[in-house]
Motif scaffolding. Structure first.
Motif, PDB file in Angstrom:
ATOM      1  N   ARG A 214      10.528 -12.169  39.610  1.00 14.32           N
ATOM      2  CA  ARG A 214      11.668 -11.322  39.246  1.00 14.32           C
ATOM      3  C   ARG A 214      11.673 -11.056  37.748  1.00 14.32           C
ATOM      4  NH1 ARG A 214      16.664 -14.368  41.854  1.00 14.32           N
ATOM      5  NH2 ARG A 214      17.799 -12.557  41.034  1.00 14.32           N
TER       6      ARG A 214
ATOM      7  N   ALA B 128      10.085 -22.219  39.233  1.00 12.45           N
ATOM      8  CA  ALA B 128       9.434 -21.407  40.259  1.00 12.45           C
ATOM      9  C   ALA B 128       7.992 -21.092  39.872  1.00 12.45           C
ATOM     10  CB  ALA B 128      10.222 -20.110  40.467  1.00 12.45           C
TER      11      ALA B 128
ATOM     12  N   ARG C 170      15.277 -21.803  36.032  1.00 11.35           N
ATOM     13  CA  ARG C 170      14.804 -21.730  37.421  1.00 11.35           C
ATOM     14  C   ARG C 170      13.489 -20.950  37.517  1.00 11.35           C
ATOM     15  NH1 ARG C 170      20.357 -20.504  40.905  1.00 11.35           N
ATOM     16  NH2 ARG C 170      21.453 -22.436  40.332  1.00 11.35           N
ATOM     17  N   THR C 171      13.348 -19.951  36.655  1.00 12.48           N
ATOM     18  CA  THR C 171      12.098 -19.185  36.652  1.00 12.48           C
ATOM     19  C   THR C 171      10.921 -20.075  36.275  1.00 12.48           C
ATOM     20  OG1 THR C 171      13.224 -17.111  36.117  1.00 12.48           O
ATOM     21  CG2 THR C 171      10.884 -17.247  35.579  1.00 12.48           C
TER      22      THR C 171
ATOM     23  N   ARG D 278      10.518 -15.817  43.512  1.00 14.38           N
ATOM     24  CA  ARG D 278      11.504 -16.155  42.468  1.00 14.38           C
ATOM     25  C   ARG D 278      10.905 -15.980  41.077  1.00 14.38           C
ATOM     26  NH1 ARG D 278      14.362 -16.478  39.019  1.00 14.38           N
ATOM     27  NH2 ARG D 278      16.330 -17.620  38.727  1.00 14.38           N
TER      28      ARG D 278
END
Length: 427
Positions: A410, A237, A233-234, A407
């Motif tokens: 992080r 993003a 997901r990183t 996102r």
């Protein structure tokens, strides 16, 4: 002969009694490497920004239609995406330093040769050759920084970003006066930028010889296998954040002068205002990566830069001539999302191999995302005849850009996310 220094570990402490200092040649090579990285970064935008101010005489001389001129505006993003995806495979074969060196050669040859082009098709092909060199260098420069400067990722990304911003601003500022000084022929005005590429090539050749990379074996003893990066997901993003910031940057480069001119500001001042948006990135691009790299996450910077952009676009929409220098500075600060995302790419992976995969994914997908934006902005302006709609669109884009950035910022590593389910169960 004097006895060799004892480098065996102490049986009681496990520490080495003497720390070996880098040799003088190693220090000089490190300095040369840093200078070569800066020189490469300077060459990553003049291919595009030197052409914009000279586009009218280029079109007239080559008989280029408006449609082909529009295609020329889309070529950078297309090349960045296409050749960016190919860069890691080439790096695995011959090493990233060799690929970047070849990229500098492609930039030099393409920029020089297109100034002798006799037709539109040849001009486009040679521009694509130069942009191919830009694309592979875009992707792999963060990789060599992560690999060879692992303890100085922030400062080195700052140097890289600052040099890139300087090259962007320099080409935009001096292309027209330089062409005039060389007799007014656009061919000289564009071809002279090959000198920057040749200088970078000269700097990269000794680095290539000294490092002696051999593709997969070059510093990759602990390199990870190819990651299923689409599971991260990183990574997604990061691609979204990269693509939306690139959209804003290309719209600003293409339309900001026109926005100011339509508000009654003369061409000379509007050009200076555009230069301000680029020049402001030079010092910020050096400081921001250092600050960002010191934090566990970079969410604060994502929010602050997006806020600058929203304020700048609002000012341009409602009072472009009221405080034009303020709006130019705010938009320029917002576009410093570029050095921020480069820094995050270097921080979101544990290894140079991970950075390589994240870099190509984020930039490749990101540049694809950026392609429709400038076209849509031009269409909205043509349909309405005013800048409220396009600028409102750009301000709205900053909202998803900020969400993607929050996102991506992080403190995570893609190696922890981009794993097969079976591997996750074993862990």
């Amino acid at each position: 002969m004097p006895p060799a220094a004892d480098t065996t570990a102490s049986p009681r402490t496990g520490a080495r009694p003497q720390t070996e200092r880098p040799s003088a040649p190693a220090k000089y090579l490190g300095v040369l490497f840093a200078v070569a990285i800066a020189a490469a970064a300077v060459n990553l935008r003049p291919v595009v920004t030197s052409l914009g101010p000279l586009l009218d005489p280029v079109r007239a001389d080559l008989g280029m239609s408006s449609t082909l001129a529009g295609l020329l505006a889309a070529v950078p993003s297309l090349c960045f995406a296409l050749f960016g995806f190919l860069a890691p495979a080439a790096a695995r074969r011959i090493g990233p330093i060799a690929v970047i060196t070849a990229g500098m050669g492609a930039i030099t040859a393409g920029v020089l040769a297109r100034s002798f082009a006799g037709g539109t098709a040849v001009f486009l092909l040679l521009t694509a050759l130069a942009l191919a060199g830009v694309a592979v260098s875009n992707v792999l420069l963060p990789v060599v920084i992560k690999r060879y400067f692992p303890e100085k990722v922030g400062p080195m990304i700052g140097l890289y970003s600052m040099a890139l911003s300087a090259g962007t601003a320099l080409a935009a500022l001096v292309s027209v006066p330089l062409t005039s000084a060389l007799g007014g022929d656009w061919r000289y005005g564009l071809g002279v930028w090959a000198g920057l590429g040749a200088l970078a090539l000269v700097l990269w050749l000794p680095v290539l010889i000294a490092k002696r990379e051999r593709g997969e074996r070059a510093g990759s003893a602990g390199a990870p296998a190819k990651l299923p990066i689409t599971r991260s997901r990183t990574a997604w993003a990061m691609a979204g954040y990269f693509g939306l910031q690139a959209t804003g940057a290309y719209v600003v480069m293409g339309f900001l002068s026109k926005i100011f001119q339509d508000s009654g500001i003369d061409k000379g001042t509007s050009g200076a205002l555009l230069a301000v948006t680029m020049v402001i990135g030079v010092p910020v691009s050096f400081v921001l990566p250092n600050l960002a790299a010191r934090r566990g996450d970079q969410r604060l910077f994502v929010v602050v830069l997006a806020s600058f952009g929203i304020a700048g676009y609002a000012g341009l929409a409602f009072a472009p001539a009221g405080a034009p220098w303020v709006w130019a500075v705010l938009v320029g600060l917002s576009n410093c999302a570029f050095p921020l995302v480069l820094t995050m790419i270097g921080l979101r992976a544990r290894t140079a191999g991970g950075v390589a995969q994240l870099s190509v994914f984020a930039q490749g997908v990101g540049y694809l995302i950026s392609i429709p934006g400038p076209i849509l902005v031009g269409w909205i302006y043509q349909a309405t005849g005013r800048w409220y709609g396009p600028l409102g669109f750009l301000a709205l884009l900053l909202v998803p850009q900020m969400l993607f950035g929050l996102r991506a910022a992080r403190a995570r590593h893609i190696e922890d996310e981009a794993v097969h389910p079976a591997e996750r169960v074993k862990a």
